[in-house]
Design an enzyme around this catalytic site. Structure first.
Site, short mmCIF file in Angstrom:
data_model
loop_
_atom_site.label_atom_id
_atom_site.label_comp_id
_atom_site.label_asym_id
_atom_site.label_seq_id
_atom_site.Cartn_x
_atom_site.Cartn_y
_atom_site.Cartn_z
N LYS A 1 6.70 30.58 81.42
CA LYS A 1 7.32 30.70 80.19
C LYS A 1 7.74 31.81 79.32
O LYS A 1 9.08 31.78 78.95
CB LYS A 1 7.22 29.45 79.00
CG LYS A 1 6.50 28.03 79.46
CD LYS A 1 6.41 26.85 78.78
CE LYS A 1 5.14 26.92 77.95
NZ LYS A 1 4.00 27.64 78.95
N ARG B 1 3.13 19.71 72.98
CA ARG B 1 2.41 19.89 73.60
C ARG B 1 1.93 18.23 74.06
O ARG B 1 1.27 18.07 75.02
CB ARG B 1 1.26 20.33 73.06
CG ARG B 1 1.18 21.50 72.53
CD ARG B 1 0.67 22.61 74.74
NE ARG B 1 0.59 23.72 73.89
CZ ARG B 1 0.06 25.20 74.78
NH1 ARG B 1 1.09 25.39 73.42
NH2 ARG B 1 -0.49 26.00 74.60
N ARG C 1 -3.43 38.70 83.31
CA ARG C 1 -2.53 39.12 82.14
C ARG C 1 -2.43 39.38 80.99
O ARG C 1 -3.84 39.50 80.80
CB ARG C 1 -1.45 37.13 81.84
CG ARG C 1 -0.76 37.92 80.79
CD ARG C 1 -0.04 36.37 80.60
NE ARG C 1 -0.57 34.93 79.95
CZ ARG C 1 -0.47 33.95 79.21
NH1 ARG C 1 0.44 33.64 79.90
NH2 ARG C 1 -1.34 32.94 78.90
N ARG D 1 -5.21 38.33 75.54
CA ARG D 1 -5.49 37.46 74.67
C ARG D 1 -6.56 37.52 75.23
O ARG D 1 -7.50 36.93 76.63
CB ARG D 1 -4.10 36.56 75.46
CG ARG D 1 -3.19 36.34 74.23
CD ARG D 1 -2.24 35.38 75.04
NE ARG D 1 -2.93 34.06 74.63
CZ ARG D 1 -2.06 33.32 75.39
NH1 ARG D 1 -0.81 33.24 75.10
NH2 ARG D 1 -1.96 31.94 75.53
N ARG E 1 -8.05 24.89 79.32
CA ARG E 1 -6.33 24.63 78.74
C ARG E 1 -5.23 24.13 80.00
O ARG E 1 -4.37 23.21 79.05
CB ARG E 1 -5.88 26.25 78.71
CG ARG E 1 -6.43 26.83 77.46
CD ARG E 1 -6.11 28.35 77.20
NE ARG E 1 -4.94 28.64 77.16
CZ ARG E 1 -4.56 30.06 77.47
NH1 ARG E 1 -5.22 30.94 78.06
NH2 ARG E 1 -2.78 30.42 77.67
P1 AMP Z 1 -0.20 28.92 74.02
O1 AMP Z 1 0.22 30.56 73.72
O2 AMP Z 1 1.85 28.67 74.45
O3 AMP Z 1 -0.95 29.37 75.55
O4 AMP Z 1 -1.17 28.58 73.03
C1 AMP Z 1 -2.22 29.03 72.60
C2 AMP Z 1 -3.12 28.54 71.47
O5 AMP Z 1 -2.35 27.94 70.76
C3 AMP Z 1 -2.87 26.57 72.69
O6 AMP Z 1 -4.47 27.19 73.80
C4 AMP Z 1 -4.22 26.10 71.37
O7 AMP Z 1 -4.66 26.34 70.92
C5 AMP Z 1 -2.51 26.83 70.49
N1 AMP Z 1 -1.16 25.89 70.34
C6 AMP Z 1 -0.16 26.69 70.91
N2 AMP Z 1 1.00 25.48 70.62
C7 AMP Z 1 0.69 24.47 70.19
C8 AMP Z 1 1.05 23.33 69.47
N3 AMP Z 1 2.24 22.66 70.60
N4 AMP Z 1 -0.22 21.87 69.96
C9 AMP Z 1 -1.41 22.44 69.27
N5 AMP Z 1 -1.89 23.44 69.61
C10 AMP Z 1 -0.82 24.84 69.80
#
Ligand code: AMP
Length: 213
Positions: free
Chosen positions: A16, A89, A126, A159, A170
């Site tokens: 994404k 999410r 990554r 990360r 995740r």
């Molecule tokens: P991402 O960068 O989208 O993989 O998000 C990294 C982390 O941020 C996730 O594992 C969650 O802990 C938190 N996070 C990101 N977006 C959301 C969301 N919409 N709702 C809840 N937690 C989020």
């Protein structure tokens, strides 16, 4: 014809972020990643950042209200077409996005379809540029120097939550919540899919077709 707001739905590592940055440069979208917004809060040491850092390190979801408020603070739909990346999410967030953010503005949701088995390897390899945000993969899209960005020379970082143990959590969190979200957009006639196992350019042209259709 004005561009639809785009909602990218897909497991961690499904591409994404990579696709969003191309859509920004080629179609004038603004990229809104809730993960990026939360990481920014953490790096700035804000109260919100302190509250969420442990949850994120464990790969669990931050509470809906906190993320929705952060999203609202960073969205101005009167002047911009957005790519929503990482939000919604779960079904509650999908409904809140409609009622609290998009309201009557038209949007398309795009599911990044991919076999979950390939994702762990994708994610642990990554690396992201700390300066310009470019995304690399040490196995499939390696930078010339594994520590430096080819584009801007910035330092490449992994990360904190891109380690195998957290990635498994995740992916499980994603699998548990995604089906009702897909059903929700399907029933509104707003769901599209791309084959996220295809190469970057192929996925990008699938997305261009969706935007223009
Ligand atoms: P991402 O960068 O989208 O993989 O998000 C990294 C982390 O941020 C996730 O594992 C969650 O802990 C938190 N996070 C990101 N977006 C959301 C969301 N919409 N709702 C809840 N937690 C989020």
């Amino acid at each position: 014809m004005s561009k639809p707001q785009l909602i990218l739905l897909g497991a961690p590592g499904s591409g994404k972020g990579t696709q969003a940055s191309k859509l920004v440069s080629e179609h004038g979208y603004k990229h809104l990643s809730t993960g990026d917004l939360l990481r920014k809060e953490i790096s700035e040491g804000s109260d919100l950042g302190k509250k969420v850092s442990q949850i994120m390190e464990e790969g669990k979801l931050v509470d809906d209200k906190t993320v929705l408020e952060l999203l609202q603070k960073n969205t101005d739909l009167t002047s911009q077409s957005y790519i929503f990346d990482g939000f919604p999410r779960n079904i509650e967030q999908a409904k809140a996005l409609d009622s609290e953010v998009l309201k009557d503005v038209s949007a398309k949701a795009v599911y990044f379809d991919i076999d979950f088995n390939v994702l762990i390897e994708r994610i642990v390899n990554r690396r992201t540029c700390s300066k310009c945000g470019a995304i690399y993969n040490l196995a499939t899209k390696p930078p010339q120097d594994p520590t430096k960005c080819d584009k801007c020379g910035g330092e490449l970082k992994q990360r904190k939550d891109d380690n195998e143990e957290t990635v498994k959590t995740r992916l499980n969190v994603f699998k548990e919540a995604i089906d009702p979200v897909l059903d929700y957009y399907e029933s509104k006639g707003a769901l599209e899919k791309v084959d996220a196992t295809a190469d970057e350019d192929t996925v990008q042209s699938q997305l261009a077709n969706i935007i223009n259709s």
